[in-house]
Design an enzyme around this catalytic site. Structure first.
Site, PDB file in Angstrom:
ATOM      1  N   GLY A  18       0.853  -1.184   0.000  1.00 24.71           N
ATOM      2  CA  GLY A  18       0.000   0.000   0.000  1.00 24.71           C
ATOM      3  C   GLY A  18       0.889   1.235   0.000  1.00 24.71           C
ATOM      4  O   GLY A  18       1.870   1.311   0.754  1.00 24.71           O
ATOM      5  N   ALA A  19       0.512   2.201  -0.849  1.00 23.01           N
ATOM      6  CA  ALA A  19       1.374   3.367  -1.058  1.00 23.01           C
ATOM      7  C   ALA A  19       1.773   4.065   0.243  1.00 23.01           C
ATOM      8  O   ALA A  19       2.932   4.438   0.448  1.00 23.01           O
ATOM      9  CB  ALA A  19       0.647   4.342  -1.978  1.00 23.01           C
ATOM     10  N   CYS A  99      -8.869  -4.530  -3.244  1.00 21.14           N
ATOM     11  CA  CYS A  99      -7.500  -4.524  -2.707  1.00 21.14           C
ATOM     12  C   CYS A  99      -7.470  -4.019  -1.265  1.00 21.14           C
ATOM     13  O   CYS A  99      -8.483  -4.085  -0.556  1.00 21.14           O
ATOM     14  CB  CYS A  99      -6.585  -3.690  -3.609  1.00 21.14           C
ATOM     15  SG  CYS A  99      -4.829  -3.919  -3.276  1.00 21.14           S
ATOM     16  N   SER A 101      -6.447  -0.590   0.770  1.00 23.13           N
ATOM     17  CA  SER A 101      -5.962   0.785   0.891  1.00 23.13           C
ATOM     18  C   SER A 101      -6.170   1.193   2.344  1.00 23.13           C
ATOM     19  O   SER A 101      -7.302   1.191   2.835  1.00 23.13           O
ATOM     20  CB  SER A 101      -6.758   1.700  -0.039  1.00 23.13           C
ATOM     21  OG  SER A 101      -6.733   3.024   0.452  1.00 23.13           O
ATOM     22  N   ASP A 164      -2.352   4.695  -6.028  1.00 23.72           N
ATOM     23  CA  ASP A 164      -0.890   4.677  -5.953  1.00 23.72           C
ATOM     24  C   ASP A 164      -0.334   5.933  -6.582  1.00 23.72           C
ATOM     25  O   ASP A 164       0.664   6.472  -6.125  1.00 23.72           O
ATOM     26  CB  ASP A 164      -0.342   3.405  -6.612  1.00 23.72           C
ATOM     27  CG  ASP A 164      -0.648   2.212  -5.735  1.00 23.72           C
ATOM     28  OD1 ASP A 164       0.127   1.941  -4.810  1.00 23.72           O
ATOM     29  OD2 ASP A 164      -1.719   1.611  -5.909  1.00 23.72           O
ATOM     30  N   ASN A 173      -4.103   2.441  -9.678  1.00 29.78           N
ATOM     31  CA  ASN A 173      -4.366   1.661  -8.465  1.00 29.78           C
ATOM     32  C   ASN A 173      -4.287   0.178  -8.830  1.00 29.78           C
ATOM     33  O   ASN A 173      -4.075  -0.176  -9.997  1.00 29.78           O
ATOM     34  CB  ASN A 173      -5.736   2.033  -7.880  1.00 29.78           C
ATOM     35  CG  ASN A 173      -5.911   1.521  -6.459  1.00 29.78           C
ATOM     36  OD1 ASN A 173      -5.090   1.817  -5.587  1.00 29.78           O
ATOM     37  ND2 ASN A 173      -6.938   0.742  -6.209  1.00 29.78           N
ATOM     38  N   LYS A 199       0.344  11.845  -3.533  1.00 30.65           N
ATOM     39  CA  LYS A 199       0.428  10.788  -4.548  1.00 30.65           C
ATOM     40  C   LYS A 199       0.362  11.373  -5.951  1.00 30.65           C
ATOM     41  O   LYS A 199       0.419  10.642  -6.933  1.00 30.65           O
ATOM     42  CB  LYS A 199      -0.689   9.764  -4.341  1.00 30.65           C
ATOM     43  CG  LYS A 199      -0.492   8.934  -3.079  1.00 30.65           C
ATOM     44  CD  LYS A 199      -1.613   7.955  -2.883  1.00 30.65           C
ATOM     45  CE  LYS A 199      -1.445   7.226  -1.563  1.00 30.65           C
ATOM     46  NZ  LYS A 199      -2.628   6.443  -1.207  1.00 30.65           N
TER      47      LYS A 199
END
Ligand code: RUB
Length: 267
Positions: A18-19, A99, A101, A164, A173, A199
């Site tokens: 995860g970013a 996903c 996040s 991302d 993403n 981001k």
């Protein structure tokens, strides 16, 4: 393995994923090593990660002073995003997400009586992290294989997705996000991206990370070529708004203007 290499290996292997988590770990690593070679190693671990890049560029000149400042930014941005997000999503909403996040999870945790549908996210199953974190928090979650996304999207009042990278051409993403956002658009389910504005990437296009084929299929038959892109790009047409610490932006141009005004000289 020294502690710098351990952080690098955890980022590369997705133990840290995860970013936001990657960027936090990456800037902290600057406190251990900050020579050019180490910085370049950090930046190349996950190529589609402007948050990591921006945070490192922000902190590299004086890590002792600026790493804590970057971490303070992440902390305060996340608080603001979750507050703002909790006003965008109505109480009792059904939310679809894909996903994991940490930003989306933080928003959902602030909501009144949310119900969540989420997809598991092959090949690494980060969707299970979302499902586990939300269920541990007492939130009802319905979990589906990725190919069940249409079932989930049809049930949803809103789709929340992380990012991302945000460029003037789209939101990057986890692979699948693009199809699922397109589907949401078709079913008139609004799609909101929950993202720290750091981001933002000034590049027209971000490179999409291609991961090891073994993550998908260890021993495929000969002549079977595995493709394993980590991310795809959501066309801006399918995005209703970007929820960042700067507010809710429905138009990418306004978002970019706001980021540039607020932060760009920092990077
Ligand atoms: C994770 C992913 C997340 C974004 C945003 O991909 O695509 O949606 O990174 O996460 P991976 P956050 O598991 O390959 O890193 O909101 O936590 O920054």
């Amino acid at each position: 393995m020294n502690s710098f290499d351990k952080i690098c290996s955890d980022i590369k292997s997705l133990k840290i994923q995860g970013a936001e988590n990657i960027a936090k770990a990456g800037v902290k690593a600057l406190l251990i090593m900050n020579d050019k070679k180490s910085i370049s190693k950090l930046l190349n671990l996950r190529p589609t990660e402007p948050l990591l890049r921006n945070a490192i560029n922000f902190a590299r000149s004086n890590p002792n002073k600026l790493v804590p400042a970057a971490l303070r930014h992440f902390h305060s941005a996340l608080n603001k995003i979750s507050m703002i997000g909790s006003k965008v999503v109505k109480p009792n909403s059904v939310i679809y997400t894909h996903c994991h996040s940490s930003t989306v999870v933080a928003v959902i945790k602030k909501l009144k009586n949310p119900i969540v549908y989420n997809t598991e996210t092959r090949p690494f199953f980060q969707g299970r992290i979302t499902a586990k974190q939300l269920s541990d928090y007492g939130i009802k979650v319905y979990h589906l294989v990725d190919s069940g996304a249409e079932v989930a999207v049809r049930k949803a009042d809103i789709m929340l997705i992380g990012a991302d990278a945000i460029t003037v051409n789209g939101v990057y993403n986890k692979i699948g996000s693009s199809i699922f956002a397109r589907l949401a658009y078709e079913y008139k389910v609004p799609v909101y991206v929950c993202s720290d504005s750091w981001k933002f990437s000034n590049k027209k296009y971000e490179k999409i990370e291609e991961r090891d084929s073994q993550e998908v299929w260890k021993n495929p038959p000969k002549n079977v070529n595995i493709l394993n892109p980590a991310f795809d790009v959501i066309d801006l047409k399918f995005i209703t708004g970007i929820i960042s610490e700067m507010g809710v932006h429905k138009d990418i141009k306004d978002f970019v203007k706001a980021v540039k005004k607020e932060y760009l000289e920092l990077f």
